[in-house]
Design an enzyme around this catalytic site. Structure first.
Site, PDB file in Angstrom:
ATOM      1  CD  GLU A  57      42.237  34.242  25.410  1.00  0.00           C
ATOM      2  OE1 GLU A  57      43.263  34.404  26.099  1.00  0.00           O
ATOM      3  OE2 GLU A  57      41.088  34.142  25.915  1.00  0.00           O
ATOM      4  CG  ASP A 208      22.399  56.760  56.279  1.00  0.00           C
ATOM      5  OD1 ASP A 208      21.918  57.626  57.038  1.00  0.00           O
ATOM      6  OD2 ASP A 208      23.580  56.781  55.864  1.00  0.00           O
ATOM      7  N   GLY A 301      30.529  54.853  57.104  1.00  0.00           N
ATOM      8  CA  GLY A 301      30.667  56.080  57.866  1.00  0.00           C
ATOM      9  C   GLY A 301      32.102  56.329  58.280  1.00  0.00           C
TER      10      GLY A 301
END
Length: 367
Positions: A57, A208, A301
């Site tokens: 606003e 990973d 996983g």
């Protein structure tokens, strides 16, 4: 409440502005505002800025002022109820009142207990016409995590999975790069960017060594990384440590030496064990809610995915399906095996979109 065609058009513009702020405003909601004169002319527009900066606003009023437009007796279209409390910024409803507007049209009432209708009441007490509920569903979708945190105290949990059409997330040997296409992977980064936090498990970290940051699209901030690491096994050399974002590690066994080493890398370690010697996942989400996390993006996983689903802690699945069959491999979750179809987790498809050659499916858990 009856709204006119022009009301809908202006609110759609305000929603577009709110969408422009989707990566920016956390932990505050994404809000857009347009101010329109009695003759239908656009006088000003804006969206909420970073936390601690101006709300939608005020940005719209500033825009009108910069353009030398008089907003007296104008109408403001805003996607969420203007705030009525003093936080890092002043009350937006007061700014609208002082500017002399005649009408405020809002999409949704603010679920924040500090507002929750008080902004509406203050505007009406000042003599303004206030109309609520225009395109409310769209406004709530833009702020689905904010609404959940304000009403339940926990964030919206979105679990991202990339899989083959037969539901495999990797080969049996763990190879998973890449199942889905580059467009799907880039799209996944956009969903990471909109979240307040990315959550993963220690299994993914060890296997990973991912970065789990936003790289494929421009973003004004990196989401916090949250790691479920019961035994504090996170390597100090892990790629997840990034000075551009906080790293929070939740554990179940508080090893002082490991804690100190991880904290020296910049991580915050929080110990929340359950009776089984694992991280208490429900308590973790409650803690994230207290830390003002609106949306959690899970990339983990099948074990952590299964645990979150079994405990009923997932709101939505963000699944990318590649048009290929991988045969025997690793599945999406370790749910089951079930002995009855009644034990399965019921979902409802919210949205299905083609992304490159792949399908993106948003499916919500039935409650």
């Amino acid at each position: 409440m009856t709204f006119f065609t022009h009301d809908i058009a202006f609110m759609q513009q305000a929603l577009g502005l709110a969408n422009d702020a989707i990566y920016l405003t956390s932990p505050n909601p994404r809000v857009g505002c347009v101010i329109v004169g009695a003759d239908g002319a656009m006088l000003g527009s804006g969206h909420t800025q970073r936390a601690g900066e101006a709300h939608a606003e005020v940005m719209a009023l500033r825009d009108a002022q910069t353009k030398h437009h008089d907003v007296k007796c104008a109408t403001a279209y805003v996607t969420l109820e203007p705030c009525s409390h003093q936080g890092q910024t002043g009350p937006c409803c007061d700014a609208l009142i002082h500017a002399g507007l005649a009408r405020v049209v809002m999409a949704a009432q603010d679920p924040n207990p500090q507002v929750a209708g008080q902004g509406i009441a203050r505007l009406r007490a000042a003599g303004m016409q206030v109309d609520v509920g225009l395109l409310e569903t769209q406004a709530r979708e833009l702020n689905i995590g904010f609404f959940k945190r304000m009403t339940h105290g926990t964030p919206w949990v979105r679990m991202k999975i990339a899989a083959s059409l037969d539901g495999q997330t990797s080969l049996e040997n763990g190879v998973s790069q890449w199942i889905t296409s580059a467009p799907a992977r880039d799209d996944g980064h956009a969903w990471r960017a909109r979240a307040c936090a990315v959550l993963t498990g220690i299994g993914t970290v060890l296997e990973d060594d991912p970065q789990l940051d936003v790289r494929a699209i421009p973003t004004p901030r990196q989401p916090t990384l949250v790691v479920m690491d019961s035994q504090l096994e996170t390597p100090l050399t892990a790629n997840l440590f990034n000075p551009q974002r906080p790293v929070w590690i939740y554990c179940a066994v508080d090893n002082a030496e490991r804690r100190q080493a991880l904290e020296a890398k910049g991580a915050q370690v929080i110990c929340l064990p359950n009776a089984s010697g694992k991280v208490n996942l429900a308590a973790m989400l409650k803690d994230l809610g207290q830390k003002q996390i609106n949306e959690v993006h899970v990339e983990a996983g099948h074990k952590l995915n299964g645990s979150l689903l079994r405990e009923g802690l997932v709101d939505e699945l963000l699944t990318y399906l590649a048009p290929k069959l991988m045969g025997q491999g690793r599945g999406m979750t370790n749910l089951g095996p079930f002995t009855s179809l009644d034990d399965s987790k019921a979902l409802s498809f919210h949205e299905v979109t083609k992304i490159g050659p792949d399908l993106r499916i948003l499916a919500r858990l039935s409650r």
